[in-house]
Design a protein around this motif. Structure first.
Motif, mmCIF file in Angstrom:
data_model
loop_
_atom_site.group_PDB
_atom_site.id
_atom_site.type_symbol
_atom_site.label_atom_id
_atom_site.label_comp_id
_atom_site.label_asym_id
_atom_site.label_seq_id
_atom_site.Cartn_x
_atom_site.Cartn_y
_atom_site.Cartn_z
ATOM 1 N N GLU A 70 0.837 -1.204 0.000
ATOM 2 C CA GLU A 70 0.000 0.000 0.000
ATOM 3 C C GLU A 70 0.871 1.253 0.000
ATOM 4 O OE1 GLU A 70 -2.509 -0.492 3.434
ATOM 5 O OE2 GLU A 70 -3.407 -2.327 2.608
ATOM 6 N N TYR A 71 1.954 1.222 0.751
ATOM 7 C CA TYR A 71 2.864 2.369 0.802
ATOM 8 C C TYR A 71 3.510 2.597 -0.564
ATOM 9 C CZ TYR A 71 6.520 5.530 2.289
ATOM 10 O OH TYR A 71 7.343 6.618 2.406
ATOM 11 N N VAL A 72 3.994 1.537 -1.182
ATOM 12 C CA VAL A 72 4.607 1.647 -2.515
ATOM 13 C C VAL A 72 3.594 2.213 -3.504
ATOM 14 C CG1 VAL A 72 5.498 0.291 -4.465
ATOM 15 C CG2 VAL A 72 6.373 -0.119 -2.148
ATOM 16 N N GLU A 73 2.375 1.722 -3.460
ATOM 17 C CA GLU A 73 1.321 2.217 -4.361
ATOM 18 C C GLU A 73 1.053 3.703 -4.134
ATOM 19 O OE1 GLU A 73 -0.311 0.957 -6.955
ATOM 20 O OE2 GLU A 73 0.762 -0.947 -6.829
ATOM 21 N N MET A 74 1.046 4.132 -2.880
ATOM 22 C CA MET A 74 0.816 5.535 -2.557
ATOM 23 C C MET A 74 1.926 6.408 -3.139
ATOM 24 S SD MET A 74 1.926 8.157 -0.265
ATOM 25 C CE MET A 74 2.756 7.268 1.027
ATOM 26 N N VAL A 75 3.169 6.005 -2.941
ATOM 27 C CA VAL A 75 4.294 6.789 -3.457
ATOM 28 C C VAL A 75 4.274 6.799 -4.982
ATOM 29 C CG1 VAL A 75 6.816 6.965 -3.569
ATOM 30 C CG2 VAL A 75 5.700 6.339 -1.404
ATOM 31 N N LYS A 76 4.024 5.662 -5.573
ATOM 32 C CA LYS A 76 3.935 5.540 -7.030
ATOM 33 C C LYS A 76 2.879 6.499 -7.578
ATOM 34 C CE LYS A 76 2.991 1.785 -10.369
ATOM 35 N NZ LYS A 76 1.626 2.042 -10.807
ATOM 36 N N LYS A 77 1.737 6.557 -6.936
ATOM 37 C CA LYS A 77 0.633 7.409 -7.371
ATOM 38 C C LYS A 77 0.997 8.898 -7.290
ATOM 39 C CE LYS A 77 -4.370 8.098 -6.583
ATOM 40 N NZ LYS A 77 -4.358 9.288 -7.329
ATOM 41 N N ILE A 78 1.717 9.281 -6.256
ATOM 42 C CA ILE A 78 2.139 10.684 -6.124
ATOM 43 C C ILE A 78 2.875 11.129 -7.386
ATOM 44 C CG2 ILE A 78 3.752 12.231 -4.925
ATOM 45 C CD1 ILE A 78 3.001 10.718 -2.323
ATOM 46 N N PHE A 79 3.797 10.305 -7.857
ATOM 47 C CA PHE A 79 4.590 10.675 -9.030
ATOM 48 C C PHE A 79 3.781 10.532 -10.313
ATOM 49 C CE2 PHE A 79 7.821 10.540 -5.897
ATOM 50 C CZ PHE A 79 8.818 11.385 -6.351
ATOM 51 N N GLU A 80 2.992 9.483 -10.419
ATOM 52 C CA GLU A 80 2.177 9.295 -11.624
ATOM 53 C C GLU A 80 1.130 10.395 -11.770
ATOM 54 O OE1 GLU A 80 2.549 4.489 -12.302
ATOM 55 O OE2 GLU A 80 0.848 5.243 -11.138
ATOM 56 N N ASP A 81 0.585 10.872 -10.663
ATOM 57 C CA ASP A 81 -0.400 11.960 -10.720
ATOM 58 C C ASP A 81 0.200 13.259 -11.256
ATOM 59 O OD1 ASP A 81 -2.389 10.290 -9.795
ATOM 60 O OD2 ASP A 81 -2.496 11.193 -7.785
ATOM 61 N N GLN A 82 1.512 13.371 -11.166
ATOM 62 C CA GLN A 82 2.209 14.542 -11.709
ATOM 63 C C GLN A 82 2.767 14.255 -13.107
ATOM 64 O OE1 GLN A 82 2.385 17.607 -10.361
ATOM 65 N NE2 GLN A 82 1.123 16.937 -8.659
ATOM 66 N N GLY A 83 2.337 13.145 -13.712
ATOM 67 C CA GLY A 83 2.797 12.783 -15.055
ATOM 68 C C GLY A 83 4.121 12.052 -15.071
ATOM 69 N N GLY A 84 4.575 11.605 -13.912
ATOM 70 C CA GLY A 84 5.863 10.944 -13.817
ATOM 71 C C GLY A 84 5.833 9.478 -14.209
ATOM 72 N N GLU A 85 7.035 8.967 -14.489
ATOM 73 C CA GLU A 85 7.227 7.551 -14.795
ATOM 74 C C GLU A 85 7.889 6.892 -13.586
ATOM 75 O OE1 GLU A 85 9.030 6.939 -18.807
ATOM 76 O OE2 GLU A 85 9.115 9.123 -18.735
ATOM 77 N N VAL A 86 7.457 5.667 -13.275
ATOM 78 C CA VAL A 86 7.978 4.973 -12.102
ATOM 79 C C VAL A 86 8.637 3.666 -12.547
ATOM 80 C CG1 VAL A 86 7.408 4.005 -9.839
ATOM 81 C CG2 VAL A 86 6.161 6.017 -10.683
ATOM 82 N N TYR A 87 9.822 3.417 -12.001
ATOM 83 C CA TYR A 87 10.622 2.240 -12.332
ATOM 84 C C TYR A 87 10.953 1.503 -11.037
ATOM 85 C CZ TYR A 87 11.279 5.086 -16.482
ATOM 86 O OH TYR A 87 11.059 5.870 -17.595
ATOM 87 N N PHE A 88 11.074 0.180 -11.140
ATOM 88 C CA PHE A 88 11.391 -0.648 -9.976
ATOM 89 C C PHE A 88 12.609 -1.502 -10.273
ATOM 90 C CE2 PHE A 88 7.004 0.439 -9.456
ATOM 91 C CZ PHE A 88 6.845 0.586 -8.089
ATOM 92 N N VAL A 89 13.583 -1.433 -9.379
ATOM 93 C CA VAL A 89 14.778 -2.264 -9.442
ATOM 94 C C VAL A 89 14.820 -3.067 -8.148
ATOM 95 C CG1 VAL A 89 17.294 -2.319 -9.560
ATOM 96 C CG2 VAL A 89 16.016 -0.517 -10.781
ATOM 97 N N GLU A 90 14.798 -4.383 -8.270
ATOM 98 C CA GLU A 90 14.918 -5.237 -7.093
ATOM 99 C C GLU A 90 16.311 -5.848 -7.091
ATOM 100 O OE1 GLU A 90 12.771 -8.980 -4.798
ATOM 101 O OE2 GLU A 90 12.113 -8.484 -6.835
ATOM 102 N N LEU A 91 17.067 -5.551 -6.039
ATOM 103 C CA LEU A 91 18.404 -6.111 -5.879
ATOM 104 C C LEU A 91 18.324 -7.325 -4.957
ATOM 105 C CD1 LEU A 91 20.523 -2.869 -5.303
ATOM 106 C CD2 LEU A 91 20.120 -4.099 -7.457
#
Length: 183
Positions: A85-106
């Motif tokens: 839920e936290y990841v989704e919230m942060v992702k939405k903040i950037f997407e709502d501003q027209g941003g692109e979100v990328y995920f890297v799992e190490l």
């Protein structure tokens, strides 16, 4: 505006890879301990509510700027629904501003991470890790109590890569991420 999440287990190299990625992309690094350490110093307690509140404010303000983007590092406990839920919230903040979100799992095995737990760069940037015995025990306890690596298909996002960085330098991992996502 871009947001690059670098997720992974304790001492897997999130901050170090993020530092190298910042150097070659111009994205700003916001590693998880930039807020954790002051909260621990002031409150002498891990106040996740306060940590998340401050982070959310930073995300919202940053997403409104003309900056190229941000790299954010975090441990995602896949067995804890509130982390998704936290990841989704942060992702939405950037997407709502027209941003692109990328995920890297190490990923890296525990023995490698235990060695990395004591590196100079980690200890310089994370005061709470300087008690090596406590930090080591916390890493081992975290591995036993939570699942910090995703299962196949568990991260459903289009812009996602999983990288075993056991034998990769932080510089090479950052170059690979930059090229993969064309950052």
């Amino acid at each position: 505006m871009k947001l690059v999440f670098i997720i992974g287990n304790s001492a897997v190299g999130k901050m170090t890879v993020g530092q190298e990625l910042e150097k070659i992309t111009g994205l700003r690094l916001f590693h998880n301990h930039m807020i954790i350490e002051p909260i621990l110093q002031i409150f002498h307690d891990f106040r996740i509510d306060l940590i998340n509140e401050i982070r959310e404010l930073i995300f919202r303000r940053f997403a409104e700027t003309d900056n190229e983007g941000m790299i954010f590092t975090m441990m995602w406990a896949f067995d804890e629904p509130e982390d998704r839920e936290y990841v989704e919230m942060v992702k939405k903040i950037f997407e709502d501003q027209g941003g692109e979100v990328y995920f890297v799992e190490l990923t890296a095995p525990q023995d490698v991470r235990l060695l990395r737990n004591e590196t100079e760069n980690r200890l310089k940037n994370k005061a709470s890790k300087r008690n090596l015995e406590f930090s080591r025990n916390l890493l081992i306890k975290g591995d036993a109590e939570h699942r910090f690596e995703s299962l196949p298909g568990e991260i459903p996002y289009e812009n996602y890569i999983r990288m075993n960085n056991k034998d990769l330098s932080a510089e090479d991992a950052a170059k690979w991420i930059k090229e993969y996502f064309v950052l």
